[in-house]
Design a protein around this motif. Structure first.
Motif, PDB file in Angstrom:
ATOM      1  N   THR A 124       0.578  16.477  10.779  1.00  0.00           N
ATOM      2  CA  THR A 124       0.190  15.146  11.249  1.00  0.00           C
ATOM      3  C   THR A 124      -0.703  14.449  10.234  1.00  0.00           C
ATOM      4  OG1 THR A 124       0.276  15.914  13.534  1.00  0.00           O
ATOM      5  CG2 THR A 124      -0.903  13.864  13.131  1.00  0.00           C
ATOM      6  N   THR A 125      -0.348  13.215   9.950  1.00  0.00           N
ATOM      7  CA  THR A 125      -1.181  12.360   9.114  1.00  0.00           C
ATOM      8  C   THR A 125      -1.516  11.092   9.895  1.00  0.00           C
ATOM      9  OG1 THR A 125       0.756  11.314   8.100  1.00  0.00           O
ATOM     10  CG2 THR A 125      -0.186  13.209   6.969  1.00  0.00           C
ATOM     11  N   ILE A 149      -2.580   6.853   9.712  1.00  0.00           N
ATOM     12  CA  ILE A 149      -2.658   5.579   8.995  1.00  0.00           C
ATOM     13  C   ILE A 149      -3.482   4.641   9.857  1.00  0.00           C
ATOM     14  CG2 ILE A 149      -1.324   3.635   8.062  1.00  0.00           C
ATOM     15  CD1 ILE A 149       1.057   5.745   7.948  1.00  0.00           C
ATOM     16  N   LEU A 162       1.324  10.307  12.744  1.00  0.00           N
ATOM     17  CA  LEU A 162       2.683  10.567  12.260  1.00  0.00           C
ATOM     18  C   LEU A 162       2.854  12.040  11.941  1.00  0.00           C
ATOM     19  CD1 LEU A 162       5.413   9.919  10.789  1.00  0.00           C
ATOM     20  CD2 LEU A 162       4.026   9.292   8.803  1.00  0.00           C
ATOM     21  N   ALA A 197       9.928  11.555   6.840  1.00  0.00           N
ATOM     22  CA  ALA A 197       8.463  11.464   6.920  1.00  0.00           C
ATOM     23  C   ALA A 197       7.925  10.540   5.839  1.00  0.00           C
ATOM     24  CB  ALA A 197       7.844  12.851   6.799  1.00  0.00           C
ATOM     25  N   HIS A 198       8.492  10.648   4.653  1.00  0.00           N
ATOM     26  CA  HIS A 198       8.029   9.810   3.536  1.00  0.00           C
ATOM     27  C   HIS A 198       8.238   8.332   3.827  1.00  0.00           C
ATOM     28  CE1 HIS A 198       7.133   8.599  -0.591  1.00  0.00           C
ATOM     29  NE2 HIS A 198       8.241   7.869  -0.560  1.00  0.00           N
ATOM     30  N   LYS A 210       5.985   6.994   6.711  1.00  0.00           N
ATOM     31  CA  LYS A 210       4.592   6.859   6.260  1.00  0.00           C
ATOM     32  C   LYS A 210       4.440   5.654   5.331  1.00  0.00           C
ATOM     33  CE  LYS A 210       0.799   9.503   4.174  1.00  0.00           C
ATOM     34  NZ  LYS A 210       0.486   8.652   3.001  1.00  0.00           N
ATOM     35  N   ARG A 211       5.305   5.534   4.342  1.00  0.00           N
ATOM     36  CA  ARG A 211       5.163   4.436   3.382  1.00  0.00           C
ATOM     37  C   ARG A 211       5.407   3.085   4.048  1.00  0.00           C
ATOM     38  NH1 ARG A 211       2.309   2.064   0.593  1.00  0.00           N
ATOM     39  NH2 ARG A 211       3.041   0.786  -1.149  1.00  0.00           N
ATOM     40  N   CYS A 239       4.845   2.308   7.184  1.00  0.00           N
ATOM     41  CA  CYS A 239       3.666   1.998   8.001  1.00  0.00           C
ATOM     42  C   CYS A 239       2.483   1.584   7.135  1.00  0.00           C
ATOM     43  CB  CYS A 239       3.298   3.192   8.876  1.00  0.00           C
ATOM     44  SG  CYS A 239       4.425   3.481  10.260  1.00  0.00           S
ATOM     45  N   GLU A 240       2.339   2.196   5.971  1.00  0.00           N
ATOM     46  CA  GLU A 240       1.246   1.820   5.064  1.00  0.00           C
ATOM     47  C   GLU A 240       1.396   0.370   4.607  1.00  0.00           C
ATOM     48  OE1 GLU A 240       0.304   6.179   2.994  1.00  0.00           O
ATOM     49  OE2 GLU A 240       1.676   4.763   2.040  1.00  0.00           O
TER      50      GLU A 240
END
Length: 369
Positions: free
Chosen positions: A6-7, A9, A22, A221-222, A225-226, A228-229
């Motif tokens: 889990t990461t 943002i 995420l 996942a990549h 994450k990107r 959403c960033e």
């Protein structure tokens, strides 16, 4: 299947700030590793497709936090994103005597997220809600940023409100049950981030599109994450779409016309956006903003994602005229003038109008014959 740690943002909106969580199995972490909105009751809003798959998992995860948990199951699909379906949520809230200490959970794709968020914004003038997106499109775009709405027969998302969730939960495990067509539709919203903001991401997508289509967990996942960033940065700078945030609508002016013109649900949102991006890229080229090689590069990537690169014919007699008519009913239109998100060189977007005659030429060029 690869497990993704889990990461988080952060969406920076002052007092309305919130995290996006995420990873794999994040739904199971709710109420333990993740802090939930305070309330006495929770209402989970889902649809007939998603509810049998994930409602019990979500209930188990949040049951220690809320003394009462109810579920509202709506019909599935864009065709039901309207007043009648929205009222089903209000009917349930009122019948159950829900008050301002009720927390709504949106469990599903973009339609569920938009309607639940709009219901949360309206009920008792505002109750907290949590986004639990289960589609790629919702995870990379619609669940983040607080846009909530329903459709009108004359225009998509024309009735709504800006209302931020208190938490977004992107559980990558939910993408395992996503139909291939829905996965492709989500990839359209991923692809758009490249031309408007990040050509390194665009190049990465060109190198890894096959892995994304094959649902390789690390690749998914990549991009979640990107995406959403990028969206977090844009929303943090322009929460209510006064300027910068409009660039996130690349391809959407044409795409929304396709959805409305075909009848909501005939083309998926991401499919309309895909064909719309090609049209917007051609319009950018005709205005001298990008060259033909960039347009071809974008078209090839969209095609590799399994998405349409040509728009449908909406009117056999005057197809371009019908597109223009529908595009004038758009939130970015000003005084009846259509404003398009165009590519002002790869990785940079601009909002501007274009002559109707030029837009007609693009539509004639880019629609199926």
């Amino acid at each position: 299947m690869q497990s993704i740690p889990t990461t988080f943002i952060h969406i920076d909106l002052g007092q309305r700030s919130y995290p996006i969580a995420l990873g794999s199995g994040v739904i199971a972490m709710l109420g333990t590793s993740l802090s939930l909105p305070v309330g006495t009751a929770a209402v989970i809003v889902s649809n007939a497709t998603v509810a049998p798959l994930y409602v019990s998992r979500l209930i188990a995860s949040i049951s220690a936090t809320y003394s009462q948990i109810q579920t509202v199951v709506l019909p599935d699909g864009e065709a039901h994103k309207n007043w009648a379906t929205l009222n089903l949520i209000f009917d349930a809230l009122l019948r159950q005597g829900c008050d301002r200490k009720t927390v709504l959970y949106a469990l599903g794709g973009g339609v569920i997220g938009d309607m639940t968020g709009f219901a949360a914004a309206c009920y008792m003038r505002g109750v907290p809600f949590v986004q639990v997106p289960t589609t790629l499109l919702a995870q990379v775009d619609s669940s983040v940023g607080g846009k909530t709405a329903i459709n009108h027969p004359l225009g998509k998302n024309m009735i709504g409100a800006f209302y931020q969730p208190q938490l977004v939960v992107c559980d990558l495990d939910t993408l395992d049950t996503l139909p291939a067509r829905e996965l492709a539709a989500g990839l359209a919203e991923v692809i758009k981030y490249g031309p408007i903001a990040d050509m390194e991401l665009f190049a990465w997508l060109e190198a890894h599109m096959d892995a994304l289509v094959a649902r390789e967990r690390g690749a998914l996942a990549h991009v979640v994450k990107r995406s959403c960033e990028i969206k977090a940065a844009v929303v943090g700078a322009d929460e209510r779409e006064a300027g910068l945030r409009a660039i996130l609508n690349f391809g959407h002016t044409f795409g929304h016309a396709i959805e409305a013109g075909m009848g909501y649900g005939v083309w998926l949102h991401g499919e309309g956006v895909a064909a719309g991006m090609v049209m917007a890229a051609h319009l950018s080229q005709r205005l001298g903003l990008v060259d033909g090689s960039f347009v071809e590069r974008l078209t090839r990537l969209i095609e590799r994602a399994g998405l349409p690169t040509r728009g449908p014919v909406l009117d056999a007699q005057d197809n371009a005229g019908r597109y223009l008519e529908l595009m004038r009913v758009d939130k970015k239109a000003e005084g009846g003038e259509i404003r398009f998100v165009l590519i002002d060189g790869p990785g940079k977007a601009v909002m501007r109008a274009a002559p109707d005659a030029l837009v007609r030429e693009v539509i004639d060029q880019c629609c199926a014959s």
